[in-house]
Design an enzyme around this catalytic site. Structure first.
Site, PDB file in Angstrom:
ATOM      1  N   ASP A  68       0.817  -1.216   0.000  1.00 26.99           N
ATOM      2  CA  ASP A  68       0.000   0.000   0.000  1.00 26.99           C
ATOM      3  C   ASP A  68       0.851   1.266   0.000  1.00 26.99           C
ATOM      4  OD1 ASP A  68       0.913  -0.540   2.584  1.00 26.99           O
ATOM      5  OD2 ASP A  68      -1.062  -0.969   3.379  1.00 26.99           O
ATOM      6  N   ASN A 137      -7.653  -2.435  14.131  1.00 25.41           N
ATOM      7  CA  ASN A 137      -9.051  -2.592  13.711  1.00 25.41           C
ATOM      8  C   ASN A 137      -9.243  -3.799  12.791  1.00 25.41           C
ATOM      9  OD1 ASN A 137      -7.945  -1.769  11.298  1.00 25.41           O
ATOM     10  ND2 ASN A 137      -9.247   0.049  11.035  1.00 25.41           N
ATOM     11  N   HIS A 139      -7.479  -4.528  10.015  1.00 27.80           N
ATOM     12  CA  HIS A 139      -7.165  -4.381   8.587  1.00 27.80           C
ATOM     13  C   HIS A 139      -5.890  -5.128   8.212  1.00 27.80           C
ATOM     14  CE1 HIS A 139      -4.747  -0.366   9.204  1.00 27.80           C
ATOM     15  NE2 HIS A 139      -3.927  -1.383   9.259  1.00 27.80           N
ATOM     16  N   GLU A 144      -9.667  -1.517   5.092  1.00 25.11           N
ATOM     17  CA  GLU A 144     -10.320  -1.193   6.353  1.00 25.11           C
ATOM     18  C   GLU A 144     -11.602  -2.005   6.494  1.00 25.11           C
ATOM     19  OE1 GLU A 144      -8.475   0.295   8.244  1.00 25.11           O
ATOM     20  OE2 GLU A 144      -7.757   2.258   7.599  1.00 25.11           O
TER      21      GLU A 144
HETATM   22  C1  F6R Z   1       1.396  -1.587   6.113  1.00 21.08           C
HETATM   23  C2  F6R Z   1       0.068  -2.178   6.196  1.00 21.08           C
HETATM   24  C3  F6R Z   1      -0.739  -2.176   7.450  1.00 21.08           C
HETATM   25  C4  F6R Z   1       0.069  -2.447   8.700  1.00 21.08           C
HETATM   26  C5  F6R Z   1      -0.822  -2.362   9.931  1.00 21.08           C
HETATM   27  C6  F6R Z   1      -0.035  -2.571  11.208  1.00 21.08           C
HETATM   28  O1  F6R Z   1       1.925  -1.761   4.815  1.00 21.08           O
HETATM   29  O2  F6R Z   1      -0.380  -2.661   5.216  1.00 21.08           O
HETATM   30  O3  F6R Z   1      -1.754  -3.131   7.342  1.00 21.08           O
HETATM   31  O4  F6R Z   1       0.657  -3.711   8.609  1.00 21.08           O
HETATM   32  O5  F6R Z   1      -1.411  -1.105   9.967  1.00 21.08           O
HETATM   33  O6  F6R Z   1       0.862  -1.513  11.396  1.00 21.08           O
HETATM   34  P1  F6R Z   1       2.054  -1.612  12.425  1.00 21.08           P
HETATM   35  O7  F6R Z   1       2.878  -2.784  11.972  1.00 21.08           O
HETATM   36  O8  F6R Z   1       2.818  -0.329  12.284  1.00 21.08           O
HETATM   37  O9  F6R Z   1       1.440  -1.840  13.748  1.00 21.08           O
END
Ligand code: F6R
Length: 263
Positions: A68, A137, A139, A144
């Site tokens: 992403d 959450n 995702h 989301e």
């Molecule tokens: C990042 C991504 C997100 C993160 C998620 C957890 O490329 O796709 O899904 O993996 O938001 O974020 P962290 O690892 O910073 O807790």
């Protein structure tokens, strides 16, 4: 199948993820890796960098696709995922920057850019192993809650919780966090041949339990892992702390036949 592995700490999670990625690349030096950003994969990248430095695996011929990117940031912006992937993965792992792609968050035509990204993944032969973190959450990528399980790479609006969680990368200033992103869809992610989700810490425990043991629901996008034939979930004790069947996963892992082991 979904394999849930509970490990003592974050370092063990990183080492186990690195071992699995290295195993894929040793079998296929031109493997296609799926990369994640954020805090969760840093242990895996660190451990993989160690394997590279010791000559135990060579990642110079792999290609890679990130999950992403924020909309509106150029790849030069330090908070962009293009810059993050360069810093956290490309440089320490010795990847060839020409073979690493991140969704085009600065494209003039974002829709065309998203379509092209999915096409590029297909043309590369698909992702062999996709590293994933999980949002508090539920995702994965930036899919989301209420994202379709069939979704493809597309533009999404970031959930308020995600923007708050990620404000730490923008000097703690919520107003600086972009509102939109371009993310691989759940359908895109599910096409990877192997999924490797890593999670550490108590803040992820509820999302992990909902994803792994809860019903399949668009409200918890990571529950899509239940549909995948080869999904591995690597957790530290804190991230595993809300799992009902934790003892069963520990028992299964302890009695895993040797032929199934990677590490
Ligand atoms: C990042 C991504 C997100 C993160 C998620 C957890 O490329 O796709 O899904 O993996 O938001 O974020 P962290 O690892 O910073 O807790």
């Amino acid at each position: 199948m979904m394999e849930i592995v509970i490990l003592p700490d974050g370092a063990a999670v990183g080492a186990a993820a690195a071992a699995r990625i290295a195993a894929v690349v040793r079998r296929r030096p031109e493997a296609v890796l799926g990369l994640a950003t954020g805090s969760s994969p840093l242990g895996a990248y660190g451990a993989l960098a160690g394997l590279v430095a010791r000559g135990e695996v060579d990642l110079s011929r792999v290609s890679a696709f990130a999950l992403d990117e924020y909309v509106g940031l150029t790849p030069e912006s330090p908070q962009s995922y293009a810059a993050t992937i360069r810093r956290d993965a490309v440089e320490p792992l010795g990847l060839d920057p020409a073979r690493v792609r991140v969704p085009p968050g600065d494209a003039v035509d974002l829709e065309a850019g998203a379509l092209e990204y999915d096409r590029a993944i297909r043309e590369a032969g698909g992702v062999d192993v996709q590293l994933l973190g999980i949002g508090a959450n539920g995702h994965i990528g930036f899919n989301e809650p209420t994202s379709s399980f069939a979704s493809r790479t597309r533009i999404k609006t970031l959930a308020p919780r995600t923007r708050e969680d990620n404000a730490r990368f923008f000097d703690g200033d919520l107003d600086q966090v972009p509102l939109h992103c371009i993310t691989q869809g759940l359908g895109t992610i599910l096409e990877a041949r192997q999924l490797l989700l890593v999670a550490q810490g108590e803040a992820k425990a509820a999302a992990v339990a909902a994803a792994v043991e809860g019903p399949l629901t668009a409200m918890v996008p990571a529950s899509a892992l239940q549909l995948h034939p080869d999904a591995i979930v690597l957790l530290d004790e804190a991230a595993a702390s809300r799992l009902t069947l934790a003892d069963y996963y520990r028992f299964t892992y302890a009695h895993k036949p040797d032929w199934q082991r990677v590490d």
